[in-house]
Scaffold this motif. Structure first.
Motif, PDB file in Angstrom:
ATOM      1  N   VAL A  54       0.830  -1.194   0.000  1.00 24.74           N
ATOM      2  CA  VAL A  54       0.000   0.000   0.000  1.00 24.74           C
ATOM      3  C   VAL A  54       0.871   1.253   0.000  1.00 24.74           C
ATOM      4  N   GLY A  55       0.539   2.168  -0.910  1.00 31.35           N
ATOM      5  CA  GLY A  55       1.252   3.429  -1.029  1.00 31.35           C
ATOM      6  C   GLY A  55       1.601   3.728  -2.469  1.00 31.35           C
ATOM      7  N   ALA A  56       2.387   4.779  -2.639  1.00 31.11           N
ATOM      8  CA  ALA A  56       2.838   5.213  -3.965  1.00 31.11           C
ATOM      9  C   ALA A  56       4.301   4.817  -4.139  1.00 31.11           C
ATOM     10  N   TRP A  57       4.637   4.360  -5.323  1.00 34.22           N
ATOM     11  CA  TRP A  57       5.978   3.883  -5.655  1.00 34.22           C
ATOM     12  C   TRP A  57       6.382   4.442  -7.010  1.00 34.22           C
ATOM     13  N   SER A  58       7.685   4.646  -7.185  1.00 30.52           N
ATOM     14  CA  SER A  58       8.210   5.125  -8.458  1.00 30.52           C
ATOM     15  C   SER A  58       9.572   4.497  -8.691  1.00 30.52           C
ATOM     16  N   GLY A  59       9.894   4.243  -9.974  1.00 27.73           N
ATOM     17  CA  GLY A  59      11.201   3.660 -10.252  1.00 27.73           C
ATOM     18  C   GLY A  59      11.534   3.597 -11.724  1.00 27.73           C
ATOM     19  N   GLU A  60      12.749   3.156 -11.963  1.00 26.73           N
ATOM     20  CA  GLU A  60      13.259   3.014 -13.322  1.00 26.73           C
ATOM     21  C   GLU A  60      13.036   1.587 -13.815  1.00 26.73           C
ATOM     22  N   GLU A  61      12.729   1.475 -15.097  1.00 24.53           N
ATOM     23  CA  GLU A  61      12.432   0.189 -15.706  1.00 24.53           C
ATOM     24  C   GLU A  61      13.300  -0.023 -16.944  1.00 24.53           C
ATOM     25  N   ARG A  62      13.607  -1.290 -17.194  1.00 24.17           N
ATOM     26  CA  ARG A  62      14.305  -1.692 -18.406  1.00 24.17           C
ATOM     27  C   ARG A  62      13.441  -2.722 -19.119  1.00 24.17           C
ATOM     28  N   LEU A  63      13.112  -2.430 -20.372  1.00 28.71           N
ATOM     29  CA  LEU A  63      12.256  -3.316 -21.161  1.00 28.71           C
ATOM     30  C   LEU A  63      13.047  -3.891 -22.322  1.00 28.71           C
ATOM     31  N   SER A  64      12.833  -5.173 -22.589  1.00 26.23           N
ATOM     32  CA  SER A  64      13.448  -5.842 -23.734  1.00 26.23           C
ATOM     33  C   SER A  64      12.539  -5.704 -24.946  1.00 26.23           C
ATOM     34  N   TRP A 100       5.346  -5.858 -28.411  1.00 27.35           N
ATOM     35  CA  TRP A 100       4.673  -4.607 -28.068  1.00 27.35           C
ATOM     36  C   TRP A 100       5.554  -3.384 -28.230  1.00 27.35           C
ATOM     37  N   GLY A 101       6.814  -3.561 -28.583  1.00 29.01           N
ATOM     38  CA  GLY A 101       7.659  -2.399 -28.766  1.00 29.01           C
ATOM     39  C   GLY A 101       9.135  -2.733 -28.771  1.00 29.01           C
ATOM     40  N   PRO A 102       9.963  -1.704 -29.029  1.00 30.66           N
ATOM     41  CA  PRO A 102      11.396  -1.915 -29.182  1.00 30.66           C
ATOM     42  C   PRO A 102      12.170  -2.088 -27.877  1.00 30.66           C
ATOM     43  N   GLY A 103      11.532  -1.911 -26.755  1.00 28.40           N
ATOM     44  CA  GLY A 103      12.239  -1.995 -25.477  1.00 28.40           C
ATOM     45  C   GLY A 103      12.860  -0.656 -25.128  1.00 28.40           C
ATOM     46  N   GLY A 104      13.782  -0.674 -24.171  1.00 26.00           N
ATOM     47  CA  GLY A 104      14.445   0.552 -23.740  1.00 26.00           C
ATOM     48  C   GLY A 104      14.156   0.864 -22.287  1.00 26.00           C
ATOM     49  N   CYS A 105      14.453   2.093 -21.916  1.00 23.32           N
ATOM     50  CA  CYS A 105      14.267   2.539 -20.532  1.00 23.32           C
ATOM     51  C   CYS A 105      12.943   3.273 -20.393  1.00 23.32           C
ATOM     52  N   ALA A 106      12.377   3.181 -19.207  1.00 23.70           N
ATOM     53  CA  ALA A 106      11.118   3.857 -18.896  1.00 23.70           C
ATOM     54  C   ALA A 106      11.093   4.165 -17.406  1.00 23.70           C
ATOM     55  N   SER A 107      10.119   4.954 -17.010  1.00 28.75           N
ATOM     56  CA  SER A 107       9.849   5.211 -15.592  1.00 28.75           C
ATOM     57  C   SER A 107       8.477   4.659 -15.279  1.00 28.75           C
ATOM     58  N   GLY A 108       8.353   4.017 -14.128  1.00 28.26           N
ATOM     59  CA  GLY A 108       7.072   3.441 -13.746  1.00 28.26           C
ATOM     60  C   GLY A 108       6.590   3.977 -12.419  1.00 28.26           C
ATOM     61  N   TYR A 145      -1.179   1.628 -12.329  1.00 32.97           N
ATOM     62  CA  TYR A 145       0.179   1.702 -12.858  1.00 32.97           C
ATOM     63  C   TYR A 145       0.217   2.629 -14.069  1.00 32.97           C
ATOM     64  N   GLU A 146       1.311   3.395 -14.188  1.00 33.31           N
ATOM     65  CA  GLU A 146       1.604   4.176 -15.377  1.00 33.31           C
ATOM     66  C   GLU A 146       3.072   4.010 -15.729  1.00 33.31           C
ATOM     67  N   GLU A 147       3.321   3.856 -17.020  1.00 33.79           N
ATOM     68  CA  GLU A 147       4.698   3.795 -17.521  1.00 33.79           C
ATOM     69  C   GLU A 147       4.916   5.005 -18.416  1.00 33.79           C
ATOM     70  N   PHE A 152      11.426  -9.836 -19.920  1.00 31.80           N
ATOM     71  CA  PHE A 152      10.802  -8.772 -20.700  1.00 31.80           C
ATOM     72  C   PHE A 152      10.979  -7.426 -20.015  1.00 31.80           C
ATOM     73  N   MET A 153      10.853  -7.406 -18.685  1.00 33.31           N
ATOM     74  CA  MET A 153      10.892  -6.148 -17.970  1.00 33.31           C
ATOM     75  C   MET A 153      11.422  -6.346 -16.566  1.00 33.31           C
ATOM     76  N   ARG A 154      12.199  -5.353 -16.112  1.00 31.68           N
ATOM     77  CA  ARG A 154      12.629  -5.300 -14.718  1.00 31.68           C
ATOM     78  C   ARG A 154      12.476  -3.859 -14.276  1.00 31.68           C
ATOM     79  N   GLY A 155      11.820  -3.683 -13.135  1.00 34.85           N
ATOM     80  CA  GLY A 155      11.662  -2.361 -12.552  1.00 34.85           C
ATOM     81  C   GLY A 155      12.128  -2.366 -11.110  1.00 34.85           C
TER      82      GLY A 155
END
Length: 154
Positions: A17-27, A31-39, A56-58, A145-148
């Motif tokens: 429970v609560g709000a969380w934020s972090g960096e993500e790496r997608l392969s 659904w897309g080329p991958g790369g870095c994102a914020s979640g 969730y928002e990416e 596929f993804m690690r955040g």
């Protein structure tokens, strides 16, 4: 009949429970080329303590690229965790991902006609790591596929 109440595994889920934020790496994926994102995640308890609700928002390249909503329950028949996931890709969330706690790690799996996925939530005090591994039709092994890596904001 007495209504059931939350048990120990509901309490374990409530640790999110609560709000969380972090960096993500997608392969790269279908659904897309991958790369870095914020979640960003927002978790809250609902349904008289019997469900954990997840939003969730990416964000990629300065704009929201993907949204999702999850519902976790403790299945009263199996005592395992069930997780339904709705997102901006629009696939129906049936069947739910299913899994169990292993210490502070929640491990889930889901199998659909499109393939299989494993989800891992490794929870710390004010941080968690979320991993998705996919095995698409025709593949022998799971591929990350993804690690955040997320930190609690509040």
């Amino acid at each position: 009949m007495d209504m059931p109440g939350p048990g120990p595994d509901h309490g374990r889920l409530a640790r999110f429970v609560g709000a969380w934020s972090g960096e993500e790496r997608l392969s790269p994926s279908p659904w897309g080329p991958g790369g870095c994102a914020s979640g960003r995640f927002e978790f809250r308890v609902g349904v008289d303590g019997m469900a954990l609700l997840q939003d969730y928002e990416e964000e990629k390249d300065g704009r929201v690229a993907f949204r999702g909503h999850g519902v976790f329950i403790v299945d009263p028949l199996t005592q395992g965790i069930a997780w339904w996931w709705f997102d901006s890709l629009g696939f129906a969330p049936e069947p739910p991902a299913r899994g169990r706690w292993d210490g502070d790690i929640l491990r889930m799996e889901k199998h659909t006609p499109r393939g299989a996925a494993r989800y891992t939530f490794a929870l710390g005090d004010d941080a968690f790591v979320f991993r998705i591994e996919n095995r698409f039709a025709g593949q022998d092994d799971y591929v990350e596929f993804m690690r955040g890596d997320y930190r609690r904001l509040r």
